[in-house]
Design a protein around this motif. Structure first.
Motif, short mmCIF file in Angstrom:
data_model
loop_
_atom_site.label_atom_id
_atom_site.label_comp_id
_atom_site.label_asym_id
_atom_site.label_seq_id
_atom_site.Cartn_x
_atom_site.Cartn_y
_atom_site.Cartn_z
N ASN A 78 0.83 -1.20 0.00
CA ASN A 78 0.00 0.00 0.00
C ASN A 78 0.87 1.25 0.00
N ASN A 79 1.92 1.24 0.80
CA ASN A 79 2.80 2.41 0.88
C ASN A 79 3.59 2.60 -0.40
N PRO A 102 -7.44 -8.55 1.66
CA PRO A 102 -8.63 -8.01 0.99
C PRO A 102 -9.42 -7.03 1.85
N ALA A 103 -9.23 -7.06 3.16
CA ALA A 103 -9.97 -6.17 4.06
C ALA A 103 -9.26 -4.84 4.32
N LEU A 104 -8.13 -4.60 3.66
CA LEU A 104 -7.37 -3.37 3.90
C LEU A 104 -8.06 -2.20 3.20
N SER A 105 -8.92 -1.53 3.94
CA SER A 105 -9.76 -0.48 3.33
C SER A 105 -8.95 0.69 2.79
N THR A 106 -7.81 1.00 3.44
CA THR A 106 -7.00 2.11 2.94
C THR A 106 -6.47 1.82 1.54
N ALA A 107 -6.10 0.56 1.29
CA ALA A 107 -5.61 0.20 -0.05
C ALA A 107 -6.72 0.28 -1.08
N ALA A 108 -7.94 -0.14 -0.69
CA ALA A 108 -9.09 -0.06 -1.61
C ALA A 108 -9.39 1.40 -1.94
N HIS A 109 -9.35 2.27 -0.92
CA HIS A 109 -9.59 3.69 -1.15
C HIS A 109 -8.51 4.28 -2.05
N ALA A 148 0.39 -1.78 -7.34
CA ALA A 148 0.82 -1.95 -5.94
C ALA A 148 -0.38 -2.12 -5.01
N PHE A 149 -1.44 -1.34 -5.23
CA PHE A 149 -2.64 -1.47 -4.41
C PHE A 149 -3.32 -2.82 -4.65
N ASP A 150 -3.29 -3.29 -5.90
CA ASP A 150 -3.83 -4.62 -6.19
C ASP A 150 -3.08 -5.69 -5.38
#
Length: 233
Positions: free
Chosen positions: A123-124, A150-157, A141-143
């Motif tokens: 994510n970073n 899959p529950a990492l909401s910051t990455a989804a945002h 990278a976010f993918d």
């Protein structure tokens, strides 16, 4: 509960390093960075080569916003133990802050080598690539972050923002729930405005205002700013 147990241990064995480190980590988790620094410094006073204490002290400084103080501690941590991915991740964030992309890439590579499936690192990396103006690579990278968590909401945002900055507006909005939709529309509109797609941005701001169950002041203000030729973030 864990911190209570660590304090109990220290009440009978004030020199117990594991308990002191545990309290430091607990303080980090609670956002009490002053207490965290005190615990890690107490360990280093008697065990100056303890890599976990160096890492904890560096992270306490980093999370508290003191990047200059954080860097030496994080470097000491990885010098003593190169497998400490959180320290490498912290060093990458510091490098990003000064736009030293080569150093950031090297630190991220070391973090990935130490913890290849750590979603927060991926994510970073995505955030770093967005800073550099490389949204397509950021999406990758976010993918990766979402594959590992899959529950990492910051990455989804962040993925939505990266897709929008790449001009993939429909893809950026795909899968947004009814609750998420107003904010997603506003954020994608902001990205469209930053790309110079002002007509698209206006349409999306209007959709965000309509989709919101309450008066959406931010979207209204953003729409007005863009209509007046201003910039939004």
């Amino acid at each position: 509960e864990a911190c209570m147990k660590f304090r109990l241990i220290l009440s009978v064995d004030a020199r117990n390093i594991d308990a002191r480190l545990g309290l430091g980590e607990g303080s980090l988790s609670e956002g009490d960075y002053t207490a965290a620094r005190a615990h890690f410094e107490a360990v280093l006073a008697s065990a100056s080569d303890n890599p976990i204490a160096h890492q904890g002290l560096g992270l306490a400084f980093l999370l508290g916003g003191d990047f200059a103080a954080a860097e030496p501690s994080l470097r000491s941590a990885v010098e003593h133990d190169p497998t400490l991915w959180r320290s490498w991740n912290g060093l990458a964030i510091i490098a990003d802050e000064r736009a030293d992309w080569e150093a950031a890439d090297a630190a991220f590579a070391s973090a990935i080598a130490a913890a290849p499936q750590q979603a927060n690192v991926h994510n970073n990396i995505g955030m770093s690539l967005m800073q550099r103006g490389e949204p397509a690579r950021a999406v990758e990278a976010f993918d990766a972050a979402l594959r590992f968590d899959p529950a990492l909401s910051t990455a989804a945002h962040n993925r939505r923002i990266a897709l929008a900055l790449d001009g993939q507006y429909e893809a950026a909005l795909a899968g947004a729930s009814e609750r998420e939709l107003p904010a997603a529309l506003n954020n994608v509109a902001v990205a469209a405005a930053r790309r110079g797609d002002r007509a698209v941005a206006d349409r999306l701001f209007a959709a965000a205002i309509t989709a919101s169950p309450r008066y959406y002041e931010l979207a209204v203000r953003n729409r007005q700013t863009v209509a007046a030729g201003g910039s939004v973030r």
